[in-house]
Every structure is written in C-alpha cells, then in structure tokens.
Design an enzyme around this catalytic site. Structure first.
Site, PDB file in Angstrom:
ATOM      1  CE  LYS A 101      -4.113  -1.751   2.387  1.00  0.00           C
ATOM      2  NZ  LYS A 101      -4.966  -1.630   3.583  1.00  0.00           N
ATOM      3  CE  LYS A 103       0.492  -5.257   6.316  1.00  0.00           C
ATOM      4  NZ  LYS A 103       0.636  -3.818   6.313  1.00  0.00           N
TER       5      LYS A 103
END
Ligand code: NAD
Ligand code: ZN
Length: 349
Positions: A130, A210
C-alpha cells in the site's frame, strides 16, 4: 511477494540488486530526522559506485500530501531521473508511503526500495504494497498498490528512535499476535524488556504474519481486513484527538492500543473471547500503554468519526474482532451500546 532481507545480508542483497538492475542513478529519500539519524549508517554499509543524490523532505504526517509529491516529482525531473532510476526510501511510514507513491507514479513508475527506520514502518507499512498520501484530513485517500523491488530491515536503525515511537510500533506487533498467533502473543506477554535481539525476532515474526495474510488477500477483499483489528475505534480516536484542540495528539500506535482494548472488550461481549483472554490482553496493553481519560462528550464525538471509516458499508460500521487469542473475524456489525460499555470498562476497570 516482495523480497525482504535482513541486516548485513540485507545490505549485500541490496548492493547486488543495484548492480544486477543496472540502475542509471540512485535517489535516496530522507527526512530532516533520518538524514542525521540513519543516513550515515546506511551509506557506510552500501557498497555502490553508481551516482546518487540525496533528497530531503520535512517529516511528519502533516507533510504526507500531494504538495510534497509535486515537489519531489519536480526535483526528480530537475535532477534528470529517468525510467531506469531507483528511489531508496529511508525513513518511517510517512516517508515510505509517500516515496513509494511518488516513485510508482513518476514516468508511469520507477523502481523503489524500502528501508524502514521505525518499528511501525518495519512491521507494518513496508509489507503489503500500500502506498499513498493524505487528502486533507482523510488519511491515505490517494494512492495505489505497488511493490518495492526489495525491503531492507535492520533493527540497528531503531537505536535512535524515540521511546514513544518504538512503543507505538509495538502496538502493531501485539496486534499480529492477537489476530493470528496465540503462541506469539504468549511470547509478547511474557517479555520482560525490549532488547535489540528480541526486537529483531519480533520484527521477523510480525513481518511473516503480515506477509502471510497479505499474500492470501492482497487487495483486501476479505481476510486482509483482520489487520484492521483495533483500527476502527483506533482511527476514530486518533482523528478526534488530532482535530480537537483540548486533546493531546496520539501517535497512531497509541490510538490503536486503545482501539484494541475496546475491540477486545467488544469481542468478549459478543462471546467471541472469554473473560480470561480479555484480562490477558488488558494486562499486556496496560503494561505498555497507560490508560487515558475520555469524557462522555469525547466518546460521543469520537463515534461521529466512525462514519468516515472505510470499513463502513451501507451505513453499518463493520469491525474486525478477535475469535479467541490468535484468531479473528471480520465484517462484524457492532452496536453503539457495546462500544459505550467497552469505553466504560476502559475508563473504570
Ligand atoms: P513517521 O514516518 O512519522 O516517523 C516517526 C518520526 O520518527 C518521524 O519524525 C521520523 O522523521 C522519525 N524517524 C524515523 N526513523 C527514525 C530513526 N531511526 N531515528 C530517529 N527518528 C526517526 O511514523 P511511522 O509510525 O513510522 O509511520 C506512520 C505512517 O505509516 C502513517 O502515515 C501511516 O498511514 C503509515 N502506514 C502505512 C501502512 C501501509 O500499509 N502502507 C501501514 C501502517 C502505517
Ligand atoms: Zn496501524
């Protein structure tokens, strides 16, 4: 998935990558803190003969905007960056999010490499692709998904980081244990102190959790939403404190720690976790994040910020909640009553 390399070997991999990609020029992006705290160590470990430029921006979320991007696109143009140039992004999450966005839009996209220098940027912002900037008060409103050529992690950078920034990053580390790995949470709750050695271990584990989640759902259609645990109320609290002159501004991780407390309590009220689990979470969060006071007005106003939440679909606010320690659920609707009683517990127990 992006390659992530650590410490000494990481620097070797970085030097090899720069040679193998045959880059025309390196642009090292720093801010006015990392230029002193991190750049000397970084440059002394980077073996390269390729010409480079150091480009500096102002630090802070208030500079994570399109004006800083425009300035950087102009600087890159003046310094004759071409499509074969690469940006090395040396800083916290503000700098890496913004720098990655600038690189991936300049001349339709040039390569970039992340060298995160805060704990939060290492365990969170550097993983998952992101990138972006804020639009006024709306965080990360403009951006895109783009993958770095490589991420270099070196816990040595953390030696100059302020204690409250380190603690803020720890909130995301605690989150990773809570949402995905009960053993890992157990380890965190039994930590006596944060040493450089156990910090590197935590960073590696958090990154792998993650990465695993992101690889299963890169564009956040479902599973990736569990990473938002603590963030629905955390973001609302963060925004409220930022925009209200009477409140001290909280770091993102500090707000998320409060959000995780509240959302754990909500998980208990909805019978997803038992009282014993809630108390373990409470104890761990209290150890690092002293409680702060909220008035009834603060809470009412905080709830108005939920309307802006990205997880808000068709007027209903969806939460990511715990389903036992180490497991989680997403898209769970929560009533205001449960939120009020979570705040009541946070303030009084
Ligand atoms: P930050 O980037 O603002 O850095 C905190 C402060 O520490 C800054 O003043 C910085 O200059 C300074 N600093 C950085 N490294 C240092 C070092 N080694 N020594 C001394 N000072 C240092 O804050 P952050 O917590 O790293 O990042 C927050 C940002 O990350 C937010 O904008 C958030 O939106 C973003 N984020 C992105 C993602 C993602 O998936 N892309 C995930 C989480 C957070
Ligand atoms: Zn976060």
């Amino acid at each position: 998935m992006q390659p992530i390399h650590y410490t000494k070997k990481g620097f070797e991999e970085l030097s090899n990558l720069i040679v193998s990609k045959n880059y025309s020029k390196l642009f090292v992006l720093v801010d006015s803190n990392t230029i002193d705290a991190c750049l000397p160590y970084f440059m002394s470990n980077l073996a390269t003969t390729i010409p480079f430029e150091i480009v500096e921006i102002e630090p802070g979320e208030e500079n994570k905007n399109i004006e800083t991007c425009t300035m950087l696109w102009e600087v890159l143009t003046e310094l004759e960056a071409d499509r074969n140039s690469v940006m090395l992004l040396l800083g916290g999450g503000v700098l890496t999010d913004l720098g990655a966005f600038v690189a991936s839009t300049f001349k339709r996209g040039i390569d970039f490499i992340l060298i995160p220098t805060t704990l939060l940027a290492m365990v969170d912002a550097s993983v998952g692709g992101k990138t972006g900037v804020d639009l006024g008060v709306l965080k990360n409103q403009i951006g895109l998904f783009a993958m770095p050529e490589m991420v270099l992690i070196d816990s040595e950078f953390l030696s100059t980081l302020e204690a409250n920034q380190l603690r803020a990053g720890l909130a995301e580390v605690i989150k990773h244990g809570l949402i995905a790995d009960a053993e890992y949470f157990k380890k965190i709750e039994n930590l006596n102190s944060l040493t450089e050695e156990n910090l590197l271990e935590l960073i590696e584990k958090s990154i792998s959790i993650k990465q695993d989640i992101v690889s299963k759902d890169p564009t956040e259609k479902g599973l990736r939403k569990i990473l938002n645990f603590g963030h629905t109320l955390g973001h609302a609290i963060e925004s409220y404190c930022l925009e209200n002159e009477n409140r001290t501004t909280l770091l993102h991780g500090e707000a998320v720690a409060i959000g995780m407390y509240l959302e754990s309590h909500i998980s208990m009220q909805m019978h997803f976790i038992d009282k014993d689990s809630f108390q373990r979470i409470q104890k761990t969060l209290d150890h690092y994040f002293p409680r702060i006071a909220f008035t009834k007005t603060d809470i009412d106003k905080t709830l108005t910020y939920l309307i802006h939440d990205k997880k808000n679909n068709n007027g209903l606010v969806n939460f990511s909640l715990l389903n036992g320690i180490g497991s989680s659920l997403w898209n769970k609707e929560v009533t205001n009553d449960l939120i009020f009683s979570a705040f009541d517990n946070y303030l009084n127990f």
